[in-house]
Write a protein that holds these residues in place. Structure first.
Motif, PDB file in Angstrom:
ATOM      1  N   LEU A 139      -5.463  14.134   5.867  1.00  0.00           N
ATOM      2  CA  LEU A 139      -4.295  14.014   5.069  1.00  0.00           C
ATOM      3  C   LEU A 139      -3.567  13.428   6.074  1.00  0.00           C
ATOM      4  CD1 LEU A 139      -2.794  13.777   2.424  1.00  0.00           C
ATOM      5  CD2 LEU A 139      -2.306  16.183   2.953  1.00  0.00           C
ATOM      6  N   HIS A 140      -2.900  11.987   6.042  1.00  0.00           N
ATOM      7  CA  HIS A 140      -2.045  11.525   6.856  1.00  0.00           C
ATOM      8  C   HIS A 140      -1.150  10.947   5.900  1.00  0.00           C
ATOM      9  CE1 HIS A 140      -3.641  11.693  10.823  1.00  0.00           C
ATOM     10  NE2 HIS A 140      -4.749  11.546  10.468  1.00  0.00           N
ATOM     11  N   ASN A 141       0.308  10.809   6.345  1.00  0.00           N
ATOM     12  CA  ASN A 141       1.162  10.108   5.460  1.00  0.00           C
ATOM     13  C   ASN A 141       0.939   8.533   5.814  1.00  0.00           C
ATOM     14  OD1 ASN A 141       2.680  12.275   4.655  1.00  0.00           O
ATOM     15  ND2 ASN A 141       4.015  12.366   6.629  1.00  0.00           N
ATOM     16  N   MET A 142       0.805   7.904   4.659  1.00  0.00           N
ATOM     17  CA  MET A 142       0.431   6.452   4.855  1.00  0.00           C
ATOM     18  C   MET A 142       1.583   5.804   5.359  1.00  0.00           C
ATOM     19  SD  MET A 142      -2.701   6.378   3.966  1.00  0.00           S
ATOM     20  CE  MET A 142      -3.069   4.521   3.490  1.00  0.00           C
ATOM     21  N   ALA A 194       3.736   0.159  -0.019  1.00  0.00           N
ATOM     22  CA  ALA A 194       2.515   0.429  -0.198  1.00  0.00           C
ATOM     23  C   ALA A 194       1.794  -0.754   0.034  1.00  0.00           C
ATOM     24  CB  ALA A 194       2.019   1.604  -1.127  1.00  0.00           C
ATOM     25  N   ARG A 195       2.058  -1.584   1.162  1.00  0.00           N
ATOM     26  CA  ARG A 195       1.571  -2.924   1.298  1.00  0.00           C
ATOM     27  C   ARG A 195       0.107  -2.790   1.758  1.00  0.00           C
ATOM     28  NH1 ARG A 195       6.380  -3.348   3.523  1.00  0.00           N
ATOM     29  NH2 ARG A 195       7.777  -4.983   2.665  1.00  0.00           N
ATOM     30  N   GLU A 196      -0.945  -3.384   0.913  1.00  0.00           N
ATOM     31  CA  GLU A 196      -2.296  -3.610   1.250  1.00  0.00           C
ATOM     32  C   GLU A 196      -2.404  -4.116   2.669  1.00  0.00           C
ATOM     33  OE1 GLU A 196      -6.162  -6.051  -0.402  1.00  0.00           O
ATOM     34  OE2 GLU A 196      -4.062  -6.617  -1.080  1.00  0.00           O
ATOM     35  N   SER A 197      -1.699  -4.941   3.082  1.00  0.00           N
ATOM     36  CA  SER A 197      -1.825  -5.427   4.439  1.00  0.00           C
ATOM     37  C   SER A 197      -1.582  -4.491   5.601  1.00  0.00           C
ATOM     38  CB  SER A 197      -1.077  -6.730   4.784  1.00  0.00           C
ATOM     39  OG  SER A 197       0.619  -6.222   4.670  1.00  0.00           O
ATOM     40  N   ILE A 198      -1.110  -3.545   5.174  1.00  0.00           N
ATOM     41  CA  ILE A 198      -0.681  -2.280   6.137  1.00  0.00           C
ATOM     42  C   ILE A 198      -1.654  -1.217   5.903  1.00  0.00           C
ATOM     43  CG2 ILE A 198       1.002  -0.587   7.004  1.00  0.00           C
ATOM     44  CD1 ILE A 198       2.975  -2.850   6.522  1.00  0.00           C
ATOM     45  N   PHE A 227      -4.987   0.648   8.250  1.00  0.00           N
ATOM     46  CA  PHE A 227      -4.759   1.972   8.507  1.00  0.00           C
ATOM     47  C   PHE A 227      -6.031   2.948   8.256  1.00  0.00           C
ATOM     48  CE2 PHE A 227      -2.986   6.016   7.759  1.00  0.00           C
ATOM     49  CZ  PHE A 227      -2.335   6.397   8.853  1.00  0.00           C
ATOM     50  N   MET A 228      -6.335   2.623   6.793  1.00  0.00           N
ATOM     51  CA  MET A 228      -7.597   3.246   6.332  1.00  0.00           C
ATOM     52  C   MET A 228      -8.981   2.975   7.204  1.00  0.00           C
ATOM     53  SD  MET A 228      -7.123   2.568   2.290  1.00  0.00           S
ATOM     54  CE  MET A 228      -8.463   3.541   1.716  1.00  0.00           C
ATOM     55  N   GLU A 229      -8.849   1.901   7.823  1.00  0.00           N
ATOM     56  CA  GLU A 229     -10.145   1.512   8.483  1.00  0.00           C
ATOM     57  C   GLU A 229      -9.949   2.259  10.074  1.00  0.00           C
ATOM     58  OE1 GLU A 229     -13.103  -1.949   9.602  1.00  0.00           O
ATOM     59  OE2 GLU A 229     -11.101  -2.549   9.081  1.00  0.00           O
ATOM     60  N   SER A 230      -8.923   1.703  10.637  1.00  0.00           N
ATOM     61  CA  SER A 230      -8.717   2.308  12.158  1.00  0.00           C
ATOM     62  C   SER A 230      -8.301   3.712  12.373  1.00  0.00           C
ATOM     63  CB  SER A 230      -7.978   1.411  12.891  1.00  0.00           C
ATOM     64  OG  SER A 230      -6.635   1.217  12.293  1.00  0.00           O
ATOM     65  N   ARG A 282       4.216  -5.850  -7.241  1.00  0.00           N
ATOM     66  CA  ARG A 282       3.884  -7.229  -6.834  1.00  0.00           C
ATOM     67  C   ARG A 282       3.848  -7.401  -5.423  1.00  0.00           C
ATOM     68  NH1 ARG A 282       5.641  -8.906 -11.096  1.00  0.00           N
ATOM     69  NH2 ARG A 282       7.545  -8.731 -10.772  1.00  0.00           N
ATOM     70  N   GLU A 283       4.835  -6.868  -4.760  1.00  0.00           N
ATOM     71  CA  GLU A 283       5.314  -7.069  -3.287  1.00  0.00           C
ATOM     72  C   GLU A 283       3.980  -6.316  -2.512  1.00  0.00           C
ATOM     73  OE1 GLU A 283       8.483  -6.419   0.097  1.00  0.00           O
ATOM     74  OE2 GLU A 283       9.120  -6.261  -2.141  1.00  0.00           O
ATOM     75  N   SER A 284       3.229  -5.258  -2.957  1.00  0.00           N
ATOM     76  CA  SER A 284       2.439  -4.434  -2.553  1.00  0.00           C
ATOM     77  C   SER A 284       1.067  -5.260  -1.871  1.00  0.00           C
ATOM     78  CB  SER A 284       1.664  -3.189  -3.357  1.00  0.00           C
ATOM     79  OG  SER A 284       0.950  -3.666  -4.365  1.00  0.00           O
ATOM     80  N   GLY A 285       0.687  -6.420  -2.879  1.00  0.00           N
ATOM     81  CA  GLY A 285      -0.443  -7.320  -2.585  1.00  0.00           C
ATOM     82  C   GLY A 285      -1.663  -6.925  -3.398  1.00  0.00           C
ATOM     83  N   TYR A 286      -1.875  -5.766  -3.831  1.00  0.00           N
ATOM     84  CA  TYR A 286      -3.174  -5.224  -4.464  1.00  0.00           C
ATOM     85  C   TYR A 286      -3.415  -6.131  -5.709  1.00  0.00           C
ATOM     86  CZ  TYR A 286      -2.427  -1.259  -1.621  1.00  0.00           C
ATOM     87  OH  TYR A 286      -2.440  -0.554  -0.486  1.00  0.00           O
ATOM     88  N   PHE A 287      -2.344  -6.505  -6.434  1.00  0.00           N
ATOM     89  CA  PHE A 287      -2.564  -7.539  -7.546  1.00  0.00           C
ATOM     90  C   PHE A 287      -2.315  -8.990  -7.453  1.00  0.00           C
ATOM     91  CE2 PHE A 287      -0.587  -3.215  -7.755  1.00  0.00           C
ATOM     92  CZ  PHE A 287      -1.512  -2.241  -8.579  1.00  0.00           C
ATOM     93  N   SER A 288      -2.510  -9.564  -6.210  1.00  0.00           N
ATOM     94  CA  SER A 288      -2.336 -10.755  -6.210  1.00  0.00           C
ATOM     95  C   SER A 288      -3.433 -11.588  -6.526  1.00  0.00           C
ATOM     96  CB  SER A 288      -1.904 -11.092  -4.732  1.00  0.00           C
ATOM     97  OG  SER A 288      -2.825 -11.004  -3.952  1.00  0.00           O
ATOM     98  N   ARG A 289      -4.696 -11.117  -6.861  1.00  0.00           N
ATOM     99  CA  ARG A 289      -6.092 -11.786  -7.101  1.00  0.00           C
ATOM    100  C   ARG A 289      -6.707 -10.801  -7.742  1.00  0.00           C
ATOM    101  NH1 ARG A 289      -5.556  -8.990  -2.452  1.00  0.00           N
ATOM    102  NH2 ARG A 289      -7.338  -7.965  -1.520  1.00  0.00           N
ATOM    103  N   PRO A 290      -7.772 -11.289  -8.536  1.00  0.00           N
ATOM    104  CA  PRO A 290      -8.893 -10.732  -9.566  1.00  0.00           C
ATOM    105  C   PRO A 290      -9.480  -9.562  -8.690  1.00  0.00           C
ATOM    106  CG  PRO A 290      -8.998 -13.100  -9.586  1.00  0.00           C
ATOM    107  CD  PRO A 290      -8.069 -12.946  -8.272  1.00  0.00           C
ATOM    108  N   TRP A 291      -9.772  -8.740  -9.362  1.00  0.00           N
ATOM    109  CA  TRP A 291     -10.274  -7.616  -8.614  1.00  0.00           C
ATOM    110  C   TRP A 291     -12.036  -7.866  -8.646  1.00  0.00           C
ATOM    111  CZ3 TRP A 291      -8.139  -3.491  -6.821  1.00  0.00           C
ATOM    112  CH2 TRP A 291      -6.793  -3.228  -7.356  1.00  0.00           C
TER     113      TRP A 291
END
Length: 164
Positions: free
Chosen positions: A19-22, A28-32, A36-39, A87-96
């Motif tokens: 458990l880490h603080n994101m 909660a930007r997707e680009s960050i 972070f989840m991967e590395s 909207r700024e988070s980036g998760y919803f900028s394209r189809p799932w």
């Protein structure tokens, strides 16, 4: 390994729970979050990702391009809800990419509550429909911000191999 996004914690003997603080917790930007989840969290094909709210969106986007053992979605949604921050988070900028999410996860579990003050119930139902999963429905959990969630712990335990 069990990786938790946001603020849910577990204690399971003989398994590493992380458990880490994101980073970037307010937008909660997707680009960050995804790098972070991967590395940092090292999510991989042996990982159970538990994502709450924005963490659920991150778990789904991560699973579009990475194999994971399981994603457990708590208070998941499909759109920016007309909110600038979302909207700024980036998760919803394209189809799932629902089919990729399903093919990259051995297990998908979802929890939602009809009295969530932030997420309309139909958003949560949309996730379940597109991922072809059972939506564990509650009527009294709000946005799941309480400190105890036994059903979540039990769901994780059912995914773990039985000790020899």
């Amino acid at each position: 390994m069990v990786t938790l996004c946001n603020n849910i914690s577990l204690q399971i003997p003989n398994f590493k729970c992380v458990l880490h603080n994101m980073p970037d917790p307010f937008i909660a930007r997707e680009s960050i979050w995804l790098p972070f989840m991967e590395s940092e969290l090292q999510c991989d094909s042996k990982t159970i990702i538990i994502g709450h709210s924005s963490g659920a969106a991150a778990a789904m986007r991560f699973a579009e391009t990475h194999e994971v053992f399981a994603i457990i979605l708590v208070a998941a949604y499909t759109s920016d809800l007309g909110d600038e921050n979302e909207r700024e988070s980036g998760y919803f900028s394209r189809p799932w990419q629902w089919e990729k999410i399903k093919s990259n996860c051995r297990h998908i579990i979802q929890f939602g509550s009809t009295d969530d003050p932030f997420l309309p119930w139909n958003e949560q139902q949309d996730v379940a429909h597109h991922l072809s999963v059972k939506l564990h429905k509650y009527t009294d959990r709000g946005h799941f911000q309480n400190t105890e969630f036994t059903d979540l712990l039990n769901a994780v335990k059912k995914l773990l191999p039985t000790p020899v």
